[in-house]
Design a protein around this motif. Structure first.
Motif, PDB file in Angstrom:
ATOM      1  N   VAL A 134      29.067  91.909  11.399  1.00 33.32           N
ATOM      2  CA  VAL A 134      29.526  91.750  10.015  1.00 33.32           C
ATOM      3  C   VAL A 134      30.270  90.437   9.885  1.00 33.32           C
ATOM      4  CG1 VAL A 134      31.070  92.642   8.226  1.00 33.32           C
ATOM      5  CG2 VAL A 134      29.695  94.234   9.571  1.00 33.32           C
ATOM      6  N   ALA A 135      30.014  89.710   8.794  1.00 29.34           N
ATOM      7  CA  ALA A 135      30.798  88.517   8.449  1.00 29.34           C
ATOM      8  C   ALA A 135      31.519  88.791   7.141  1.00 29.34           C
ATOM      9  CB  ALA A 135      29.895  87.297   8.323  1.00 29.34           C
ATOM     10  N   LEU A 136      32.837  88.858   7.188  1.00 30.08           N
ATOM     11  CA  LEU A 136      33.637  89.048   5.983  1.00 30.08           C
ATOM     12  C   LEU A 136      33.980  87.688   5.405  1.00 30.08           C
ATOM     13  CD1 LEU A 136      36.265  91.843   6.778  1.00 30.08           C
ATOM     14  CD2 LEU A 136      34.030  92.062   5.668  1.00 30.08           C
ATOM     15  N   ALA A 137      33.476  87.432   4.193  1.00 30.29           N
ATOM     16  CA  ALA A 137      33.776  86.185   3.484  1.00 30.29           C
ATOM     17  C   ALA A 137      34.275  86.581   2.099  1.00 30.29           C
ATOM     18  CB  ALA A 137      32.542  85.301   3.402  1.00 30.29           C
ATOM     19  N   VAL A 138      35.449  87.209   2.071  1.00 25.21           N
ATOM     20  CA  VAL A 138      35.930  87.882   0.865  1.00 25.21           C
ATOM     21  C   VAL A 138      36.733  86.977  -0.055  1.00 25.21           C
ATOM     22  CG1 VAL A 138      35.884  90.172   1.907  1.00 25.21           C
ATOM     23  CG2 VAL A 138      37.944  88.763   2.148  1.00 25.21           C
ATOM     24  N   GLY A 139      36.812  85.681   0.262  1.00 24.52           N
ATOM     25  CA  GLY A 139      37.485  84.751  -0.637  1.00 24.52           C
ATOM     26  C   GLY A 139      38.997  84.888  -0.625  1.00 24.52           C
ATOM     27  N   VAL A 140      39.608  84.679  -1.814  1.00 28.00           N
ATOM     28  CA  VAL A 140      41.066  84.653  -1.901  1.00 28.00           C
ATOM     29  C   VAL A 140      41.653  85.839  -2.648  1.00 28.00           C
ATOM     30  CG1 VAL A 140      41.090  82.128  -1.791  1.00 28.00           C
ATOM     31  CG2 VAL A 140      41.050  83.248  -4.027  1.00 28.00           C
ATOM     32  N   LEU A 141      40.836  86.534  -3.434  1.00 27.33           N
ATOM     33  CA  LEU A 141      41.401  87.539  -4.334  1.00 27.33           C
ATOM     34  C   LEU A 141      42.126  88.682  -3.632  1.00 27.33           C
ATOM     35  CD1 LEU A 141      38.670  87.713  -7.116  1.00 27.33           C
ATOM     36  CD2 LEU A 141      40.824  86.440  -7.098  1.00 27.33           C
ATOM     37  N   PRO A 142      41.709  89.112  -2.417  1.00 29.06           N
ATOM     38  CA  PRO A 142      42.490  90.171  -1.768  1.00 29.06           C
ATOM     39  C   PRO A 142      43.890  89.732  -1.361  1.00 29.06           C
ATOM     40  CG  PRO A 142      40.278  90.030  -0.817  1.00 29.06           C
ATOM     41  CD  PRO A 142      40.479  88.804  -1.657  1.00 29.06           C
ATOM     42  N   PHE A 143      44.160  88.429  -1.432  1.00 30.43           N
ATOM     43  CA  PHE A 143      45.395  87.906  -0.849  1.00 30.43           C
ATOM     44  C   PHE A 143      46.374  87.358  -1.896  1.00 30.43           C
ATOM     45  CE2 PHE A 143      41.794  86.968   2.099  1.00 30.43           C
ATOM     46  CZ  PHE A 143      42.046  88.010   2.982  1.00 30.43           C
ATOM     47  N   VAL A 144      46.199  87.796  -3.141  1.00 28.62           N
ATOM     48  CA  VAL A 144      47.065  87.336  -4.226  1.00 28.62           C
ATOM     49  C   VAL A 144      48.533  87.558  -3.876  1.00 28.62           C
ATOM     50  CG1 VAL A 144      47.825  87.956  -6.555  1.00 28.62           C
ATOM     51  CG2 VAL A 144      45.395  87.551  -6.100  1.00 28.62           C
ATOM     52  N   GLU A 145      49.339  86.538  -4.123  1.00 31.45           N
ATOM     53  CA  GLU A 145      50.771  86.615  -3.821  1.00 31.45           C
ATOM     54  C   GLU A 145      51.588  86.433  -5.106  1.00 31.45           C
ATOM     55  OE1 GLU A 145      54.227  86.836  -1.226  1.00 31.45           O
ATOM     56  OE2 GLU A 145      52.145  87.520  -1.142  1.00 31.45           O
ATOM     57  N   ILE A 146      52.394  87.435  -5.413  1.00 36.14           N
ATOM     58  CA  ILE A 146      53.302  87.380  -6.564  1.00 36.14           C
ATOM     59  C   ILE A 146      54.725  87.516  -6.039  1.00 36.14           C
ATOM     60  CG2 ILE A 146      54.065  88.599  -8.649  1.00 36.14           C
ATOM     61  CD1 ILE A 146      51.188  89.329  -9.207  1.00 36.14           C
ATOM     62  N   PRO A 147      55.658  86.678  -6.498  1.00 39.66           N
ATOM     63  CA  PRO A 147      57.038  86.756  -5.996  1.00 39.66           C
ATOM     64  C   PRO A 147      57.612  88.161  -6.124  1.00 39.66           C
ATOM     65  CG  PRO A 147      56.740  84.780  -7.320  1.00 39.66           C
ATOM     66  CD  PRO A 147      55.481  85.581  -7.465  1.00 39.66           C
ATOM     67  N   ALA A 148      58.432  88.525  -5.153  1.00 38.35           N
ATOM     68  CA  ALA A 148      58.977  89.881  -5.087  1.00 38.35           C
ATOM     69  C   ALA A 148      59.711  90.273  -6.365  1.00 38.35           C
ATOM     70  CB  ALA A 148      59.906  89.996  -3.878  1.00 38.35           C
ATOM     71  N   ALA A 149      60.412  89.327  -6.979  1.00 38.76           N
ATOM     72  CA  ALA A 149      61.197  89.653  -8.174  1.00 38.76           C
ATOM     73  C   ALA A 149      60.325  90.051  -9.362  1.00 38.76           C
ATOM     74  CB  ALA A 149      62.063  88.449  -8.562  1.00 38.76           C
ATOM     75  N   LEU A 150      59.029  89.737  -9.307  1.00 36.85           N
ATOM     76  CA  LEU A 150      58.150  89.995 -10.443  1.00 36.85           C
ATOM     77  C   LEU A 150      57.204  91.178 -10.222  1.00 36.85           C
ATOM     78  CD1 LEU A 150      57.074  86.298 -11.104  1.00 36.85           C
ATOM     79  CD2 LEU A 150      58.778  87.595 -12.393  1.00 36.85           C
ATOM     80  N   ARG A 151      57.140  91.702  -8.999  1.00 32.75           N
ATOM     81  CA  ARG A 151      56.080  92.654  -8.648  1.00 32.75           C
ATOM     82  C   ARG A 151      56.171  93.989  -9.368  1.00 32.75           C
ATOM     83  NH1 ARG A 151      56.577  91.457  -2.210  1.00 32.75           N
ATOM     84  NH2 ARG A 151      55.869  89.272  -2.317  1.00 32.75           N
ATOM     85  N   ASP A 152      57.344  94.400  -9.800  1.00 33.41           N
ATOM     86  CA  ASP A 152      57.490  95.721 -10.400  1.00 33.41           C
ATOM     87  C   ASP A 152      57.325  95.711 -11.915  1.00 33.41           C
ATOM     88  OD1 ASP A 152      57.949  96.860  -7.918  1.00 33.41           O
ATOM     89  OD2 ASP A 152      60.120  96.575  -8.038  1.00 33.41           O
ATOM     90  N   LEU A 153      57.084  94.555 -12.500  1.00 34.40           N
ATOM     91  CA  LEU A 153      56.927  94.484 -13.943  1.00 34.40           C
ATOM     92  C   LEU A 153      55.507  94.857 -14.356  1.00 34.40           C
ATOM     93  CD1 LEU A 153      58.905  91.226 -14.776  1.00 34.40           C
ATOM     94  CD2 LEU A 153      59.608  93.580 -15.209  1.00 34.40           C
ATOM     95  N   ASP A 154      55.374  95.297 -15.594  1.00 35.58           N
ATOM     96  CA  ASP A 154      54.089  95.716 -16.136  1.00 35.58           C
ATOM     97  C   ASP A 154      53.103  94.540 -16.137  1.00 35.58           C
ATOM     98  OD1 ASP A 154      52.080  96.237 -18.417  1.00 35.58           O
ATOM     99  OD2 ASP A 154      53.081  98.165 -18.183  1.00 35.58           O
ATOM    100  N   PRO A 155      51.820  94.782 -15.796  1.00 32.37           N
ATOM    101  CA  PRO A 155      50.831  93.707 -15.825  1.00 32.37           C
ATOM    102  C   PRO A 155      50.672  93.052 -17.188  1.00 32.37           C
ATOM    103  CG  PRO A 155      49.981  95.606 -14.619  1.00 32.37           C
ATOM    104  CD  PRO A 155      51.267  96.036 -15.248  1.00 32.37           C
ATOM    105  N   ASP A 156      51.077  93.728 -18.267  1.00 26.63           N
ATOM    106  CA  ASP A 156      51.045  93.087 -19.583  1.00 26.63           C
ATOM    107  C   ASP A 156      52.088  91.985 -19.698  1.00 26.63           C
ATOM    108  OD1 ASP A 156      48.982  94.648 -20.505  1.00 26.63           O
ATOM    109  OD2 ASP A 156      50.307  96.163 -21.402  1.00 26.63           O
TER     110      ASP A 156
END
Length: 426
Positions: A134-156
């Motif tokens: 198997v060759a995993l070439a999954v790009g960047v989307l699985p690795f999205v990084e959002i600062p800790a202070a913002l992670r608990d806010l609503d996606p809206d």
């Protein structure tokens, strides 16, 4: 059972599939071609890399970006950025011509075959496909990084820059973009140009802008002092871009440090004039706390702190975190627990890869951003796809010979240096 299963159909996955076809391997390729480029980058963006450094890779070098552009009456010139839409269309054209049929379904799980060698992949609709490697070439989307202070806010209220295929929803609104790199600056420029009230908030004390690239044809002594490379001018960039195999031989702490610091956040020279007159820039500040505005006001209050400890607050309707990606082994969520537990990790959390991109789990190969600590900064760019595809497919063939000796149906895997069964790319 297939020889190879390629998971992902971006520049790396498509390039690997093209080289695997050239090597005569029986393979399946899963993924929607160029999906992240088509669906997760706003219209109006441009490719930061030079056109000549943005080719997907096939064994014969037939399906280059400049060839695609020329057929459409466009010249891919050095120093002139290519529109994102054109690059995404080029990738789809490459997939049609240089790659066996691509199955556009998503693979949701990869696991070892119970009681035997090889792997099985489960698609979104429940089909199971088996392969020896198997060759995993999954790009960047699985690795999205959002600062800790913002992670608990609503996606809206908070999103990542890669969450937007367009920015129309923000017309006439107030948006704060977090970050000081190309994604932040170009997103802010596009927002300003459509009438959004926008500001950029960055930890850095100043913004960094890439220089206008020197002319392609230069006196020999200028080229000798600062050679062109797929990552920019200079010997250091040339080493990162053109010698990832040598980079892999560096001590692990050195590789990890370079991967984390080289080619840091910077804006392209051509976006600077669009940002400076139109976008408020708040520098030297980091978000310490974020909370939803009370009373249903529909916004966010950001409390920031400077390096000197000075605190400020601002209110905004939406926050876009253009804060990059963190490619660690634990974020490869489609891997079965047995596979995930079998992955060795470097000190920065990224998975260990050998000199042919094989992970510490035999037969499982990795490609793209997740290998940057192993092979250097070029793995963050399309330019790294050529080295990856050539090297990884050699590794797959070695693994097949070592593990099973022959391919599916008794057909011997071609020895390195021979190309058999090349698919016509008409």
């Amino acid at each position: 059972m297939y020889d190879l299963l390629v998971v992902g159909a971006g520049p790396y996955g498509l390039s690997i599939a093209s080289h695997a076809a050239g090597a005569g391997l029986r393979q399946r390729v899963f993924g929607r071609p160029m999906a992240s480029w088509r669906d997760h980058m706003p219209r109006g963006m441009y490719l930061k890399s030079e056109p000549w450094a943005s080719n997907l890779s096939d064994p014969d070098g037939r399906w280059r970006l400049d060839t695609y552009c020329a057929a459409r009456g466009v010249e891919a010139r050095h120093g002139e950025p290519i529109p994102l839409e054109m690059f995404a269309a080029y990738g789809q054209w490459f997939a049609r011509n240089a790659v066996p049929e691509v199955d556009e379904r998503t693979v949701t799980r990869v696991a070892p075959v119970a009681g035997g060698g090889g792997f099985e992949a489960v698609t979104e609709d429940g089909e199971t496909v088996r392969a020896r490697t198997v060759a995993l070439a999954v790009g960047v989307l699985p690795f999205v990084e959002i600062p800790a202070a913002l992670r608990d806010l609503d996606p809206d209220l908070v999103s990542h820059s890669s969450h937007h295929g367009d920015l129309d929803r923000f017309r006439g609104r107030d948006v704060t973009v977090i970050g000081g790199g190309q994604a932040a600056l170009e997103t802010a420029a596009l927002l300003a140009e459509q009438g959004t009230r926008v500001r950029v908030l960055a930890r850095a004390e100043h913004l960094t802008w890439n220089d206008v690239p020197p002319a392609w044809e230069r006196p020999w002594w200028r080229s000798a002092r600062a050679p062109q490379s797929g990552l920019g001018c200079g010997w250091r960039n040339w080493f990162y871009a053109e010698r990832p195999g040598l980079f892999h031989r560096l001590p692990e702490p050195t590789r990890a440090r370079i991967a984390a610091t080289a080619l840091g956040p910077a804006g392209a020279w051509w976006v600077r004039a669009r940002v400076e007159p139109a976008v408020e820039v708040l520098l030297g500040q980091e978000v310490a706390e974020a909370r939803e505005l009370a009373g249903g006001a529909g916004g966010v209050r950001l409390d920031t702190v400077s390096r000197s400890g000075e605190r400020r607050s601002l209110e905004t309707e939406h926050v876009i975190a253009a804060t990059g990606f963190r490619a660690t082994a634990d974020r490869l969520g489609l891997l079965d627990a047995q596979l995930a537990d079998g992955l060795g990790a470097l000190t920065d959390g990224s998975p260990t890869v050998g000199r042919h991109f094989e992970s510490s789990y035999p037969g499982l190969f990795l490609a793209g951003l997740v290998t940057a600590s192993g092979f250097g900064p070029t793995m963050r760019f399309v330019h790294g796809a050529t080295f990856t595809a050539e090297t990884l497919v050699r590794g797959v063939r070695r693994r097949l010979r070592a593990g099973v000796g022959v391919g599916v149906g008794g057909v011997r895997v071609p020895a390195p240096g021979r190309r058999e069964g090349v698919r016509s790319a008409g």
